[in-house]
Scaffold this motif. Structure first.
Motif, PDB file in Angstrom:
ATOM      1  N   GLU A  20       1.074  -1.529  -0.416  1.00 57.94           N
ATOM      2  CA  GLU A  20      -0.031   0.076  -0.162  1.00 57.94           C
ATOM      3  C   GLU A  20       0.655   1.256   0.026  1.00 57.94           C
ATOM      4  N   LYS A  21       1.860   1.468   1.056  1.00 53.71           N
ATOM      5  CA  LYS A  21       2.855   2.602   0.953  1.00 53.71           C
ATOM      6  C   LYS A  21       3.247   2.570  -0.726  1.00 53.71           C
ATOM      7  N   ILE A  22       3.579   1.739  -0.980  1.00 55.74           N
ATOM      8  CA  ILE A  22       4.426   1.846  -2.233  1.00 55.74           C
ATOM      9  C   ILE A  22       3.667   2.627  -3.740  1.00 55.74           C
ATOM     10  N   SER A  23       2.574   1.980  -3.078  1.00 56.33           N
ATOM     11  CA  SER A  23       1.759   2.181  -4.216  1.00 56.33           C
ATOM     12  C   SER A  23       1.875   3.743  -3.525  1.00 56.33           C
ATOM     13  N   GLU A  24       0.766   4.220  -2.837  1.00 54.91           N
ATOM     14  CA  GLU A  24       0.633   5.654  -2.577  1.00 54.91           C
ATOM     15  C   GLU A  24       2.082   6.475  -2.797  1.00 54.91           C
ATOM     16  N   ILE A  25       4.020   5.565  -2.716  1.00 52.18           N
ATOM     17  CA  ILE A  25       4.533   6.803  -3.261  1.00 52.18           C
ATOM     18  C   ILE A  25       4.528   7.168  -4.869  1.00 52.18           C
ATOM     19  N   LYS A 117      10.275  13.816   0.087  1.00 51.99           N
ATOM     20  CA  LYS A 117       8.881  13.501   0.051  1.00 51.99           C
ATOM     21  C   LYS A 117       8.161  11.901   1.203  1.00 51.99           C
ATOM     22  N   ILE A 118       9.965  11.327   0.274  1.00 55.55           N
ATOM     23  CA  ILE A 118       9.236   9.847   0.288  1.00 55.55           C
ATOM     24  C   ILE A 118       9.879   9.599   1.279  1.00 55.55           C
ATOM     25  N   LEU A 119      11.028  10.293   2.190  1.00 58.42           N
ATOM     26  CA  LEU A 119      11.348   9.806   3.454  1.00 58.42           C
ATOM     27  C   LEU A 119      10.423  10.403   4.509  1.00 58.42           C
ATOM     28  N   ASN A 120       9.456  10.873   4.242  1.00 60.96           N
ATOM     29  CA  ASN A 120       8.873  11.961   5.126  1.00 60.96           C
ATOM     30  C   ASN A 120       7.278  10.570   5.414  1.00 60.96           C
ATOM     31  N   THR A 121       7.341  10.290   4.317  1.00 60.32           N
ATOM     32  CA  THR A 121       6.327   9.108   4.374  1.00 60.32           C
ATOM     33  C   THR A 121       5.856   8.001   5.390  1.00 60.32           C
TER      34      THR A 121
END
Length: 228
Positions: A20-25, A117-121
C-alpha cells in the motif's frame, strides 16, 4: 503495479515497506527509468548528486581515483543496489566515483526533492536510509583507529573498505607498489610480507600494479577482529 512493487522491494532503501505504501509513493513521486548500454557512462566523478540512483538490472563498474589517476579503487555493483547514497545530502553532494555500465543496465533515479517526500511518508524509509549512513559512519571510526594504532594489514583493509560499498565485488586497488608502500609509510619488505600473508590466506591476489580483493567481507573481518 506488481512488477513495480517487486523492483522497489528488492532495493535496499525500500526493504520492509508495504504494498500500500509503495502504491502511495508511486502516485506522489516521479520515477525515472533509464537504460545504459555496455561501456556507457552512468555518471562521472564530480557530478552533482541531484538524484538518488538505484541499479535495478545489470551491473556497473564504479571507480574512485585521485587527481592524477595514480591511485584507483574500482568495484562492481550488481542489481539491486544504490550508488553512493551518502553523497545525496551534506556540504559536498557530488559523486566521488565514475560509474560505467558493464552490460545492459537499468537505473531507477528519483530526484532529491521527491526522495525527501518519500522519507517523510513512512519511518521505514527513513530508518533504511539512516541505517546505511550509520554503517558508513561506523566504518570510518574503525578505519581511523586502524590508521592510528593498527597493523599494515588493518590499514590496507580500511583504505579499501572506506572506498567501496557493501555488496561490491571484483574489487581492485590499482597503484604501483612503490607508491603504495610510500603511502603507508612502510619499508618495501614489510609491505610485500603483508601482501603475501594476505594472499596465503585467500584474501587477495596481487602483482606489481594491482591488488585484487577476493572477499570484501574478509577485510571487514580484519577490522572487526582488531576492534575486539
Amino acid at each position: 503495479m506488481d512488477s513495480m512493487y517487486e523492483i522497489l522491494m528488492g532495493l535496499p532503501l525500500f526493504k520492509g515497506v508495504s504494498h500500500e505504501k509503495i502504491s502511495e509513493i508511486v502516485g506522489m513521486a516521479k520515477f525515472h527509468f533509464l537504460k545504459y548500454l555496455p561501456n556507457e557512462i552512468i555518471l562521472n566523478a564530480g557530478d552533482q548528486c541531484t538524484h538518488i540512483k538505484f541499479i535495478i538490472s545489470g551491473k556497473a563498474r564504479l571507480t574512485i581515483a585521485n587527481s592524477d589517476d595514480r591511485f584507483k579503487v574500482s568495484q562492481t555493483l550488481e542489481a539491486p543496489n544504490v550508488i553512493a547514497p551518502e553523497f545525496l545530502f551534506g556540504r559536498a553532494p557530488f559523486y566521488p566515483c565514475t560509474a560505467e555500465a558493464i552490460e545492459a543496465t537499468g537505473i531507477l533515479q528519483i530526484s532529491k526533492s521527491d526522495y525527501i517526500k518519500i522519507l517523510n511518508t513512512d519511518e521505514i524509509f527513513l530508518f533504511n536510509f539512516l541505517n546505511i549512513l550509520s554503517k558508513n559512519a561506523q566504518k570510518a571510526v574503525d578505519g581511523i583507529l586502524a590508521i592510528t594504532t593498527g597493523s599494515l594489514e588493518e590499514r590496507i583493509a580500511f583504505w579499501i573498505i572506506s572506498l567501496t560499498q557493501r555488496g561490491g565485488t571484483d574489487i581492485a586497488l590499482t597503484c604501483r607498489q612503490r607508491d603504495l608502500y610510500s603511502l603507508f609509510g612502510v619499508q618495501r619488505t614489510s609491505f610485500l610480507a603483508t601482501l603475501e600473508s594476505m594472499r596465503n590466506r585467500g584474501i587477495i591476489e596481487y602483482n606489481n600494479n594491482e591488488i585484487r580483493i577476493n572477499s570484501r567481507d574478509s577485510l571487514l573481518d580484519i577490522l572487526n577482529t582488531a576492534a575486539e
